[in-house]
Design a protein around this motif. Structure first.
Motif, PDB file in Angstrom:
ATOM      1  N   GLY A  82       0.816  -1.212   0.000  1.00 49.30           N
ATOM      2  CA  GLY A  82       0.000   0.000   0.000  1.00 49.30           C
ATOM      3  C   GLY A  82       0.847   1.257   0.000  1.00 49.30           C
ATOM      4  O   GLY A  82       0.608   2.185  -0.787  1.00 49.30           O
ATOM      5  N   ALA A  93       0.543   4.247   6.252  1.00 50.04           N
ATOM      6  CA  ALA A  93       0.337   3.024   5.455  1.00 50.04           C
ATOM      7  C   ALA A  93       1.056   1.902   6.186  1.00 50.04           C
ATOM      8  O   ALA A  93       1.762   1.099   5.598  1.00 50.04           O
ATOM      9  CB  ALA A  93       0.902   3.215   4.046  1.00 50.04           C
ATOM     10  N   LEU A 111      -4.112   4.685   5.002  1.00 51.37           N
ATOM     11  CA  LEU A 111      -4.534   3.885   3.847  1.00 51.37           C
ATOM     12  C   LEU A 111      -4.222   2.408   4.095  1.00 51.37           C
ATOM     13  O   LEU A 111      -3.440   2.046   4.989  1.00 51.37           O
ATOM     14  CB  LEU A 111      -3.933   4.391   2.531  1.00 51.37           C
ATOM     15  CG  LEU A 111      -2.440   4.321   2.229  1.00 51.37           C
ATOM     16  CD1 LEU A 111      -1.966   2.919   1.900  1.00 51.37           C
ATOM     17  CD2 LEU A 111      -2.149   5.204   1.000  1.00 51.37           C
ATOM     18  N   GLY A 112      -4.850   1.567   3.285  1.00 51.27           N
ATOM     19  CA  GLY A 112      -4.577   0.124   3.320  1.00 51.27           C
ATOM     20  C   GLY A 112      -5.046  -0.519   4.617  1.00 51.27           C
ATOM     21  O   GLY A 112      -6.018  -0.098   5.243  1.00 51.27           O
ATOM     22  N   ASP A 113      -4.298  -1.535   5.053  1.00 54.27           N
ATOM     23  CA  ASP A 113      -4.687  -2.279   6.255  1.00 54.27           C
ATOM     24  C   ASP A 113      -4.690  -1.397   7.504  1.00 54.27           C
ATOM     25  O   ASP A 113      -5.287  -1.757   8.509  1.00 54.27           O
ATOM     26  CB  ASP A 113      -3.720  -3.453   6.490  1.00 54.27           C
ATOM     27  CG  ASP A 113      -4.066  -4.658   5.638  1.00 54.27           C
ATOM     28  OD1 ASP A 113      -4.943  -4.527   4.753  1.00 54.27           O
ATOM     29  OD2 ASP A 113      -3.470  -5.730   5.846  1.00 54.27           O
ATOM     30  N   GLY A 164      -7.491  -7.010  -0.209  1.00 51.56           N
ATOM     31  CA  GLY A 164      -6.832  -6.116   0.744  1.00 51.56           C
ATOM     32  C   GLY A 164      -5.759  -5.257   0.097  1.00 51.56           C
ATOM     33  O   GLY A 164      -5.736  -4.033   0.250  1.00 51.56           O
ATOM     34  N   ALA A 165      -4.868  -5.892  -0.632  1.00 51.12           N
ATOM     35  CA  ALA A 165      -3.787  -5.138  -1.272  1.00 51.12           C
ATOM     36  C   ALA A 165      -4.339  -4.300  -2.427  1.00 51.12           C
ATOM     37  O   ALA A 165      -3.927  -3.139  -2.624  1.00 51.12           O
ATOM     38  CB  ALA A 165      -2.719  -6.100  -1.779  1.00 51.12           C
ATOM     39  N   GLN A 170      -7.209  -2.941  -2.645  1.00 51.57           N
ATOM     40  CA  GLN A 170      -7.851  -1.734  -2.103  1.00 51.57           C
ATOM     41  C   GLN A 170      -6.821  -0.728  -1.610  1.00 51.57           C
ATOM     42  O   GLN A 170      -7.025   0.477  -1.703  1.00 51.57           O
ATOM     43  CB  GLN A 170      -8.847  -2.102  -0.996  1.00 51.57           C
ATOM     44  CG  GLN A 170     -10.074  -2.829  -1.513  1.00 51.57           C
ATOM     45  CD  GLN A 170     -10.751  -2.074  -2.645  1.00 51.57           C
ATOM     46  OE1 GLN A 170     -11.114  -0.914  -2.494  1.00 51.57           O
ATOM     47  NE2 GLN A 170     -10.904  -2.710  -3.785  1.00 51.57           N
ATOM     48  N   SER A 171      -5.704  -1.219  -1.095  1.00 55.72           N
ATOM     49  CA  SER A 171      -4.671  -0.268  -0.659  1.00 55.72           C
ATOM     50  C   SER A 171      -4.064   0.440  -1.874  1.00 55.72           C
ATOM     51  O   SER A 171      -3.727   1.617  -1.809  1.00 55.72           O
ATOM     52  CB  SER A 171      -3.606  -0.977   0.183  1.00 55.72           C
ATOM     53  OG  SER A 171      -2.740  -1.749  -0.619  1.00 55.72           O
ATOM     54  N   ASP A 225      -6.546   3.032  -2.803  1.00 55.12           N
ATOM     55  CA  ASP A 225      -6.475   4.177  -1.873  1.00 55.12           C
ATOM     56  C   ASP A 225      -5.420   5.182  -2.340  1.00 55.12           C
ATOM     57  O   ASP A 225      -5.660   6.388  -2.383  1.00 55.12           O
ATOM     58  CB  ASP A 225      -6.059   3.720  -0.461  1.00 55.12           C
ATOM     59  CG  ASP A 225      -7.108   2.899   0.263  1.00 55.12           C
ATOM     60  OD1 ASP A 225      -8.282   2.928  -0.116  1.00 55.12           O
ATOM     61  OD2 ASP A 225      -6.716   2.215   1.234  1.00 55.12           O
ATOM     62  N   THR A 239     -14.486   0.579   0.523  1.00 61.03           N
ATOM     63  CA  THR A 239     -13.679  -0.368   1.295  1.00 61.03           C
ATOM     64  C   THR A 239     -14.517  -1.027   2.401  1.00 61.03           C
ATOM     65  O   THR A 239     -14.338  -2.210   2.698  1.00 61.03           O
ATOM     66  CB  THR A 239     -12.432   0.319   1.891  1.00 61.03           C
ATOM     67  OG1 THR A 239     -12.843   1.476   2.620  1.00 61.03           O
ATOM     68  CG2 THR A 239     -11.453   0.732   0.814  1.00 61.03           C
TER      69      THR A 239
END
Ligand SMILES: Cc1cc2nc3c(=O)[nH]c(=O)nc-3n(C[C@H](O)[C@H](O)[C@H](O)COP(=O)(O)OP(=O)(O)OC[C@H]3O[C@@H](n4cnc5c(N)ncnc54)[C@H](O)[C@@H]3O)c2cc1C
Length: 397
Positions: free
Chosen positions: A14, A157, A289-291, A303-304, A306-307, A310, A341
């Motif tokens: 991310g 991040a 952002l991200g996780d 997950g990745a 979406q990061s 972002d 998300t």
């Protein structure tokens, strides 16, 4: 050119992708990663067209193609007899439909492609953020060696245990999902007799599921074997696992699963955590952002991706903005990103139930619905077709 000075805390997928997007938008970006030499776990990752579309725009199409495996289908199979419950087209069909490919990677390959593309001198390793403070006209990132960086914007991040998130919103631990994942890589030549196809295959059964696909140009078969476990009592969030334990979790499942587990030299065991969607991602000139802000169960394989989205939206919001417009741009960024998300986080939670149904009426209903599917499911198509650089609120399906 905005020329905004931006500090990204965390050099994972991310953070690195965001740094590329922000640099492309004319920002002056520094990425600070806590570990001295950042590597990824020895496992695979699926990257869908909503993310590869963005990475192609960053000039990475050739590098990605050179290390990717392009699967032909997403295939769901029944846990005991291996019956195919659904098969959705990927490969050239998906690439044509969405204008970008669906790829499988070894995680280390993906991370090195992103990191290698960063401008020289912009990625700093061994820099662990311990605090972030808002200043009169910016934000200061403070590191464990006492050094600081002043910038217009700080982006956390820094993953599921995010320090930046904790600084902004307090210490609220993520939720253990009751699911653990054994992960590993099997050399493909040990499994040649199985004649595995280049698919993303997901075996669903009572209390677990088992995903496998090729990575590293087809040299390894990656697997993720998820089973249910009441508690996670260890301090660490991941651990070296025992292959024999993984096999016990899948006792009675199709022999192909046991062949794959039997071909692996080592496996890692991960506790799977997520959070309820956050109502805010940022305060002032600091955002996430991200996780760090939307950790999700891996059951949408997003997950990745979406990061990466972002970072693209953040860069599009900040492009051409001067320091005085930062707070408005960051508000817009999270307004654009939170609904999408959150919907994917919740869908992934839903899959934890659907994937693991015990045999019975509900499972039969699920299987009939899956078998009736033709083409890509509408939910997947909505995810893959999304362009994160377009700054408009999209309705979520
Ligand atoms: C079993 C499993 C399978 C998955 N499969 C997929 C998939 O197929 N497709 C997909 O899209 N996603 C998948 N995911 C999800 C995906 O791995 C994550 O969503 C993604 O890696 C998150 O990236 P990130 O950069 O936000 O966080 P991370 O990858 O966690 O990176 C955070 C970085 O920040 C650094 N950091 C932390 N604290 C500090 C600090 N204080 N100072 C400086 N640096 C710091 C860390 O060292 C780390 O490098 C899967 C996850 C799991 C568990």
């Amino acid at each position: 050119m905005s020329g905004l000075k931006i500090t990204v805390v965390g050099g994972g997928i991310g953070g690195a992708a965001a740094a590329l997007a922000l640099t492309r938008a004319g920002c002056d970006v520094h990425v600070c990663e806590q570990v001295a030499s950042k590597t990824e776990v020895g496992a695979g990752i699926q990257v869908s067209p909503n993310a590869t579309r963005l990475l192609h725009r960053y000039g990475l199409a050739d590098a990605l193609r050179a290390r990717a495996v392009k699967p032909r289908h997403i295939e769901v199979r029944r846990w005991d007899d291996g019956r195919i419950l659904s098969r959705e087209e990927l490969g050239d069909v998906a690439e044509e439909a969405f204008g970008a490919p669906y790829y499988h990677f070894h995680r280390a390959d993906l991370l090195s492609i992103l990191s290698d593309a960063l401008p020289t001198g912009r990625a700093h390793s061994g820099r662990r953020c311990v605090d972030v403070v808002q200043t009169k006209d910016g934000a200061r990132t403070i590191f464990d060696d006492g050094s600081t960086i002043d910038s217009d914007v700080v982006v956390g991040a820094d993953g599921i245990h995010s320090v930046v998130r904790k600084i902004l919103f307090g210490d609220e631990r993520p939720r253990f999902s009751g699911n653990v994942a054994y992960r590993g890589l099997a050399p493909a030549d040990r499994l040649a007799h199985l004649r595995l196809r280049h698919n993303a295959t997901n075996w669903m059964g009572p209390g677990g599921h088992f995903v496998h696909y090729f990575v590293s140009g087809g040299r390894f078969v990656n697997f993720v074997a998820v089973s249910e476990q009441a508690k996670w009592e260890r301090e660490s969030w991941n651990d070296r696992g025992e292959i024999e334990d993984a096999k016990k979790c899948f006792a009675g499942w199709h022999p192909q699963i046991h062949e794959i587990l039997g071909a692996v030299d080592e496996t890692f065991k991960w506790a799977l955590f997520d959070r309820v969607p956050l109502s805010r991602w940022g305060v002032g000139r600091v955002t996430l952002l991200g996780d760090a802000c939307h950790p999700m169960l891996p059951y949408m394989a997003q997950g990745a991706a979406q990061s990466i989205e972002d970072g693209a939206t953040l860069a599009a919001c900040l492009a051409g903005i001067g320091p005085s417009g930062v707070i408005e741009a960051l508000t817009k960024y999270e307004e654009l990103r939170r609904p999408r998300t959150a919907a994917i986080q919740l869908a992934a939670r839903g899959n934890a139930v659907t994937f693991h149904l015990p045999d019975g009426a509900e499972q039969e209903k699920r299987d009939i619905e899956m078998s009736a599917r033709t083409g890509l499911s509408p939910r997947r198509a909505a995810i893959f077709g999304f362009d994160a650089e377009r700054l408009q609120i999209m309705p979520q399906s």
